[in-house]
Scaffold this motif. Structure first.
Motif, PDB file in Angstrom:
ATOM      1  N   GLY A   1      39.954  16.680  -4.495  1.00 62.16           N
ATOM      2  CA  GLY A   1      41.602  16.186  -4.302  1.00 62.16           C
ATOM      3  C   GLY A   1      41.600  14.886  -4.306  1.00 62.16           C
TER       4      GLY A   1
ATOM      5  N   TYR B   1      40.241  10.534  -5.812  1.00 62.83           N
ATOM      6  CA  TYR B   1      39.982  10.759  -6.498  1.00 62.83           C
ATOM      7  C   TYR B   1      38.583   9.544  -6.485  1.00 62.83           C
ATOM      8  CZ  TYR B   1      39.993   6.110 -10.745  1.00 62.83           C
ATOM      9  OH  TYR B   1      39.696   6.001 -11.220  1.00 62.83           O
TER      10      TYR B   1
ATOM     11  N   LEU C   1      41.245   0.812  -1.789  1.00 62.01           N
ATOM     12  CA  LEU C   1      42.385   1.780  -1.803  1.00 62.01           C
ATOM     13  C   LEU C   1      42.101   3.682  -1.603  1.00 62.01           C
ATOM     14  CD1 LEU C   1      43.790   0.696  -5.766  1.00 62.01           C
ATOM     15  CD2 LEU C   1      44.716   0.571  -3.192  1.00 62.01           C
ATOM     16  N   GLY C   2      41.008   3.271  -1.342  1.00 59.68           N
ATOM     17  CA  GLY C   2      40.774   4.887  -0.937  1.00 59.68           C
ATOM     18  C   GLY C   2      39.441   6.168  -2.074  1.00 59.68           C
TER      19      GLY C   2
ATOM     20  N   LYS D   1      45.150   5.157 -20.450  1.00 58.88           N
ATOM     21  CA  LYS D   1      43.470   5.443 -21.381  1.00 58.88           C
ATOM     22  C   LYS D   1      43.237   4.887 -22.531  1.00 58.88           C
ATOM     23  CE  LYS D   1      42.495   9.959 -18.502  1.00 58.88           C
ATOM     24  NZ  LYS D   1      42.945  11.207 -18.456  1.00 58.88           N
TER      25      LYS D   1
ATOM     26  N   THR E   1      43.476  15.064 -22.511  1.00 58.95           N
ATOM     27  CA  THR E   1      44.051  14.357 -21.687  1.00 58.95           C
ATOM     28  C   THR E   1      44.975  13.762 -21.486  1.00 58.95           C
ATOM     29  OG1 THR E   1      42.611  12.661 -20.806  1.00 58.95           O
ATOM     30  CG2 THR E   1      41.708  14.157 -20.029  1.00 58.95           C
TER      31      THR E   1
ATOM     32  N   ASN F   1      45.769   7.566 -16.092  1.00 61.19           N
ATOM     33  CA  ASN F   1      44.890   7.987 -14.330  1.00 61.19           C
ATOM     34  C   ASN F   1      44.456   7.374 -13.651  1.00 61.19           C
ATOM     35  OD1 ASN F   1      43.205   7.470 -15.806  1.00 61.19           O
ATOM     36  ND2 ASN F   1      42.282   9.991 -15.282  1.00 61.19           N
ATOM     37  N   GLY F   2      44.787   7.936 -12.208  1.00 58.58           N
ATOM     38  CA  GLY F   2      44.395   6.881 -11.365  1.00 58.58           C
ATOM     39  C   GLY F   2      44.018   6.667  -9.712  1.00 58.58           C
ATOM     40  N   VAL F   3      44.197   5.783  -8.889  1.00 61.63           N
ATOM     41  CA  VAL F   3      43.705   6.067  -7.541  1.00 61.63           C
ATOM     42  C   VAL F   3      45.678   5.745  -6.694  1.00 61.63           C
ATOM     43  CG1 VAL F   3      42.281   4.569  -7.470  1.00 61.63           C
ATOM     44  CG2 VAL F   3      42.504   5.711  -6.166  1.00 61.63           C
TER      45      VAL F   3
ATOM     46  N   GLY G   1      44.471   6.502  -2.107  1.00 62.87           N
ATOM     47  CA  GLY G   1      42.795   7.605  -1.940  1.00 62.87           C
ATOM     48  C   GLY G   1      43.182   9.336  -2.865  1.00 62.87           C
ATOM     49  N   LYS G   2      44.547   8.968  -3.321  1.00 60.68           N
ATOM     50  CA  LYS G   2      44.153  10.393  -3.769  1.00 60.68           C
ATOM     51  C   LYS G   2      44.881  10.289  -5.526  1.00 60.68           C
ATOM     52  CE  LYS G   2      48.379  12.450  -0.616  1.00 60.68           C
ATOM     53  NZ  LYS G   2      46.817  12.770  -0.070  1.00 60.68           N
ATOM     54  N   TYR G   3      43.994  11.004  -6.262  1.00 57.76           N
ATOM     55  CA  TYR G   3      43.747  10.837  -7.967  1.00 57.76           C
ATOM     56  C   TYR G   3      46.031  11.737  -8.252  1.00 57.76           C
ATOM     57  CZ  TYR G   3      42.494  12.033 -12.544  1.00 57.76           C
ATOM     58  OH  TYR G   3      42.700  12.273 -13.802  1.00 57.76           O
TER      59      TYR G   3
ATOM     60  N   HIS H   1      46.038  20.806 -18.861  1.00 53.47           N
ATOM     61  CA  HIS H   1      45.146  19.706 -18.258  1.00 53.47           C
ATOM     62  C   HIS H   1      46.016  19.313 -16.939  1.00 53.47           C
ATOM     63  CE1 HIS H   1      43.008  15.469 -17.537  1.00 53.47           C
ATOM     64  NE2 HIS H   1      44.346  15.132 -16.969  1.00 53.47           N
TER      65      HIS H   1
ATOM     66  N   ASN I   1      45.617  22.105 -14.183  1.00 51.44           N
ATOM     67  CA  ASN I   1      44.077  22.128 -13.630  1.00 51.44           C
ATOM     68  C   ASN I   1      44.508  20.822 -12.367  1.00 51.44           C
ATOM     69  OD1 ASN I   1      41.187  20.873 -13.863  1.00 51.44           O
ATOM     70  ND2 ASN I   1      41.332  23.067 -14.116  1.00 51.44           N
ATOM     71  N   ILE I   2      44.752  19.908 -12.776  1.00 53.77           N
ATOM     72  CA  ILE I   2      44.689  19.062 -11.714  1.00 53.77           C
ATOM     73  C   ILE I   2      45.534  19.487 -10.197  1.00 53.77           C
ATOM     74  CG2 ILE I   2      45.284  16.613 -11.363  1.00 53.77           C
ATOM     75  CD1 ILE I   2      43.313  16.762 -13.232  1.00 53.77           C
TER      76      ILE I   2
ATOM     77  N   LEU J   1      43.053  21.358  -8.425  1.00 58.23           N
ATOM     78  CA  LEU J   1      42.273  20.880  -7.835  1.00 58.23           C
ATOM     79  C   LEU J   1      43.029  19.835  -6.525  1.00 58.23           C
ATOM     80  CD1 LEU J   1      40.186  19.855 -11.267  1.00 58.23           C
ATOM     81  CD2 LEU J   1      39.240  21.407  -8.900  1.00 58.23           C
ATOM     82  N   GLY J   2      43.737  20.445  -6.488  1.00 59.81           N
ATOM     83  CA  GLY J   2      44.577  18.954  -5.482  1.00 59.81           C
ATOM     84  C   GLY J   2      45.307  17.528  -5.633  1.00 59.81           C
ATOM     85  N   GLY J   3      45.014  17.037  -7.092  1.00 60.04           N
ATOM     86  CA  GLY J   3      45.342  16.041  -7.586  1.00 60.04           C
ATOM     87  C   GLY J   3      46.918  16.050  -7.730  1.00 60.04           C
TER      88      GLY J   3
END
Lengths: 187, 187
Positions: free
Chosen positions: A86, A88, A120-121, B48, B77, B81-83, B86-88, B113, B116-117, B120-122
C-alpha cells in the motif's frame, strides 16, 4: 506473503532467471525481480521509460510511425517507482565496478526528488550494487543526505552496512530488495 | 494542507496557468496541476515518459547522441503515478469530445494494471474529461470494473456522478483532482 502462481508463470520465470542471471546487468536483475514481485502479487514496481524528445516522425504507408530524429532527455525523477504493501516506493539504482561508491554518481535533482518523496510520506532510497564483491545494499535517502552533509564523499562495500541494509542476491527473485525494505523500514 | 511557496515559484506558475489554461489540452492541464502540487509540497505525481524502442543512434562529433530510428511502444502501465499523503496513486487520463465516454477507450492491460494496484493497497482510478461540457470526473477502478461487468458500454457526463467524483476546474491548479481524491477515498 501471498503467493499467487497465476497461469503457472512462476515456473517459466524461474527457468528464465536461472539461465540468465549469471553475469547479467544489475538493471536487468532488478527488472526480473520486479517481474517476480508482480507475478506473485507482492508489489507493482516498474522502471520508468527513458524520456526521449521526439523531433521528427515519418508515417510510411502501411506501417507504424517511424521516429527519425530524437534525443535523450534528462529524467526529472528516478528510475523506479511503484506500490508495495500500500505504500509508495521510489528509488534510484546505481552500480559501481569498484568496492567504493562515489556520491558524485547521484545527481542533485535525483536527491531532491527522493527527499521530496520522503517528506510526502513515501519510501525513498538508493540501491547500490558493488560489482567487485557482488553485493547489493539499500540506503534510505535521509541517511544518505546525512552522509553527504557530513562531508563523506563515498561509501565502501565494507562500511555501507553501518548505514544501509544488505539485499539478498539469489535466483528467484535475483535481488530480493523488498526483504531489505521490510527490515530497513519495519513494514 | 501545507503550503510551501518555495522560491516564490507559485506566483510565476499562477501567471503561466492563467495565460495558458484556456483551450489547453487536458493532458497539459493535468501536468500543470501536478506541477502546482509539487511546488506546494502537496503531492509528487508525474506523467510517465512514452516508452520508445530505440533501434539506431548516431554519435555526431561534438554533439549529443542523435536517435535516427525508433518506434513507439505500448505502455504496460498507466499514464500517471506518484505519492499523495504517503499513499501510492495511479491513474489513467482519458478525454472525450462527446458527452459520453465509451469503455472501449481503455485497454485491457490498463484495467489489469489498475486492478492490481488496487489489490496491492494503492489508489487506482480513471480520470475522464468530457470536453463538450468541460467537466472532469474521477472514477475508482473497482466501480469502473463493476460497470463493465454489468454490461455497461459507456457513461455519460450526466450519469457518471452516480459512480464517480467530480473534480473542480479552475486556474491554480487547473484541475484540482486531488480534492476529488480526498472525497472519494476519504483520506
Amino acid at each position: 506473503m501471498k503467493i499467487n502462481y497465476a497461469n503457472g508463470k512462476k515456473n517459466n520465470l524461474t527457468t528464465v532467471i536461472k539461465t540468465k542471471s549469471l553475469g547479467m546487468l544489475f538493471e536487468n536483475r532488478l527488472n526480473l525481480s520486479n517481474e517476480f514481485y508482480l507475478i506473485n502479487s507482492i508489489a507493482n514496481i516498474h522502471k520508468k521509460p527513458t524520456p526521449i524528445q521526439v523531433v521528427n516522425v515519418e508515417y510510411p504507408k502501411r506501417s507504424r510511425a517511424k521516429i527519425t530524429e530524437a534525443y535523450y532527455r534528462t529524467a526529472s525523477t528516478t528510475d523506479y517507482n511503484g506500490v508495495y504493501k500500500g505504500k509508495y516506493i521510489d528509488f534510484e539504482a546505481k552500480e559501481t565496478i569498484n568496492t567504493s561508491f562515489s556520491f558524485s554518481n547521484i545527481s542533485k535533482h535525483q536527491l531532491d526528488h527522493l527527499k521530496n518523496i520522503d517528506q510526502l510520506g513515501g519510501i525513498a532510497f538508493i540501491i547500490i550494487y558493488f560489482r567487485k564483491v557482488d553485493e547489493v545494499y539499500i540506503i534510505d535517502i535521509k541517511k544518505f543526505l546525512t552522509l553527504i552533509e557530513s562531508d563523506f564523499k563515498s561509501v565502501t562495500s565494507k562500511n555501507i552496512i553501518e548505514y544501509g541494509q544488505r539485499a539478498e542476491i539469489g535466483y528467484c527473485p535475483p535481488i530480493n530488495y523488498l526483504k531489505a525494505v521490510d527490515i530497513l523500514y519495519s513494514i
